[in-house]
Design an enzyme around this catalytic site. Structure first.
Site, PDB file in Angstrom:
ATOM      1  N   GLY A 185       0.795  -1.215   0.000  1.00 24.14           N
ATOM      2  CA  GLY A 185       0.000   0.000   0.000  1.00 24.14           C
ATOM      3  C   GLY A 185       0.830   1.269   0.000  1.00 24.14           C
TER       4      GLY A 185
ATOM      5  N   ASN B 298      -7.200   3.607   9.403  1.00 26.47           N
ATOM      6  CA  ASN B 298      -6.472   2.484   9.971  1.00 26.47           C
ATOM      7  C   ASN B 298      -6.417   2.491  11.494  1.00 26.47           C
ATOM      8  OD1 ASN B 298      -4.853   4.829   9.168  1.00 26.47           O
ATOM      9  ND2 ASN B 298      -3.137   3.776  10.124  1.00 26.47           N
TER      10      ASN B 298
ATOM     11  N   SER C  84      -3.586  -3.857  -0.332  1.00 24.32           N
ATOM     12  CA  SER C  84      -2.436  -4.680   0.022  1.00 24.32           C
ATOM     13  C   SER C  84      -2.896  -6.033   0.558  1.00 24.32           C
ATOM     14  CB  SER C  84      -1.593  -3.959   1.079  1.00 24.32           C
ATOM     15  OG  SER C  84      -0.410  -4.648   1.353  1.00 24.32           O
TER      16      SER C  84
ATOM     17  N   CYS D  67       2.696   1.486  11.447  1.00 25.11           N
ATOM     18  CA  CYS D  67       3.680   2.219  10.654  1.00 25.11           C
ATOM     19  C   CYS D  67       4.256   3.422  11.389  1.00 25.11           C
ATOM     20  CB  CYS D  67       3.040   2.682   9.346  1.00 25.11           C
ATOM     21  SG  CYS D  67       2.444   1.309   8.340  1.00 25.11           S
TER      22      CYS D  67
END
Length: 388
Positions: free
Chosen positions: A71, A151, A199, A327
């Site tokens: 992604g 997310n 993804s 992340c």
């Protein structure tokens, strides 16, 4: 010790059926898909079949599916590709304030190169402000990008309405659907987006493989130059096993999407109801209407405690959760998403994301709530803020 995994928003376990589909392309059919001999043709056939499968599953044409490393690469490709390809038409791009770091970091880098960005705010539940979006559109606006679902807090954005606003002005639309694909039945043709990132590892596929849906006719410049792979638009040796696994994971996910969503959301709802009823001084972040958030997501802020303390305490009890996006887990800064929805830094730092999967059970949910109650009580008794 009992091990319970509640971090499916970060990654999901590889489906064994997907692994079985991938294995032959490691040691038996190991050819380079761009080689002209039999080994290469066999690999290329597998890639073509995977591309066809993915395209059909999302309502696209095979020629509109480009494989990437994930992604993050797909998001980077969209922003840089559109910015460079359309700079003679305009240099302005609109994104939301709660985008993934792959978008926000790239935007900041492009600003240094002379491109202009507008960052659209969200309400307290994380929904993008459509009126602000309309006001920010300029004659030089070439792209509007908004993630399909967040997310961290799981809020599902009104992408169809965003597409309508953009199309009335002749502006391209991209959506980062990394969290949504595999949880929501997405048809790009019906939705009307021009570009979509997703993804495989978010829906029980392999890591390191993603895709960009790029509508035919859009002249986005290349991000990675090299050979003639991906119809000359993305250089690099094709990861054949991962591509095959990607398609199989999406196929299997789509087969049982409705049933899996009902089951996972029932676990999440039980968890949310118990936490809100049994733990004081706690706030559920994101959409209050559970039908407007990802079925797996429950994001809570616990007053008077640092989220990292909760995370490590639960980990010691065999429970894997997240204090935010995987992340950005190394950052000491409060979550930009939580700040955007109006949380104080203190509350933002006391936030934990629980994300459920189809392999979780009701018994696990109850065990986690019981453990969490004890953890919160113990940490609060140690907190100088709680005792102040």
């Amino acid at each position: 010790m009992k091990q319970i995994y509640l971090d499916h928003a970060a990654t999901t376990p590889l489906d064994k059926r997907v692994l079985e589909k991938m294995l032959p392309y490691f040691c038996e059919n190991y050819g380079n898909a761009n080689s002209q001999h039999g080994y290469g043709r066999e690999a290329q056939k597998a890639v073509d079949e995977a591309r066809d499968t993915i395209a059909k599953l999302i309502g696209a044409k095979p020629s509109e599916i480009y494989f990437t490393s994930g992604g993050t690469e797909s998001d980077n490709w969209v922003l840089r590709g559109v910015a460079n390809a359309y700079k003679d038409k305009g240099n302005h791009i609109i994104i939301s304030k709660i985008e993934h770091a792959a978008m926000l970091t790239t935007a900041k880098e492009l600003e240094k190169e002379g491109f202009e960005f507008s960052y659209i705010g969200v309400d307290e539940e994380g929904f993008i402000d459509l009126e602000e979006l309309k006001r920010e559109i300029r004659p030089t606006t070439v792209l509007i990008s908004c993630m399909f679902a967040n997310n961290e807090i799981g809020t599902v954005e009104p992408i169809a309405e965003i597409v309508k606003i953009a199309k009335e002005k002749g502006i391209l639309v991209h959506s980062d659907a990394v969290q949504a694909m595999g949880a929501i039945d997405i048809n790009v043709a019906e939705l009307g987006v021009d570009m979509l990132s997703f993804s495989a590892h978010k829906f029980n596929g392999p890591k390191g493989i993603g895709a960009l849906y790029l509508k035919n006719g859009i002249p986005v410049s290349r991000l990675i130059s090299g050979g003639h792979q991906e119809r000359t638009r993305r250089g690099g040796t094709t990861n054949v096993p991962a591509v095959v696994g990607f398609a199989e994971a999406l196929r299997l996910t789509k087969q049982t999407l409705k049933e899996d969503n009902e089951y996972v959301s029932s676990l999440r709802n039980r968890f949310v109801e118990r936490v809100l009823a049994e733990i004081p001084k706690v706030k559920l972040n994101g959409a209050s209407d559970m039908s407007k958030r990802l079925p797996s997501n429950a994001d809570f802020s616990f007053e008077y405690i640092e989220g990292e303390s909760i995370l490590f305490s639960l980990d010691m009890d065999g429970i894997a959760v997240s204090s935010g996006s995987a992340c950005s887990s190394g950052s000491l800064e409060p979550s930009h998403v939580l700040m955007a929805i109006g949380l104080s830094e203190e509350r933002a730092h006391g936030t934990i994301r629980f994300s459920f999967g189809k392999e979780n059970t009701v018994e696990e949910v109850d065990y986690v709530v019981d453990t969490l109650k004890n953890t919160i009580q113990r940490l609060r008794e140690m907190s100088p803020l709680f005792n102040a």
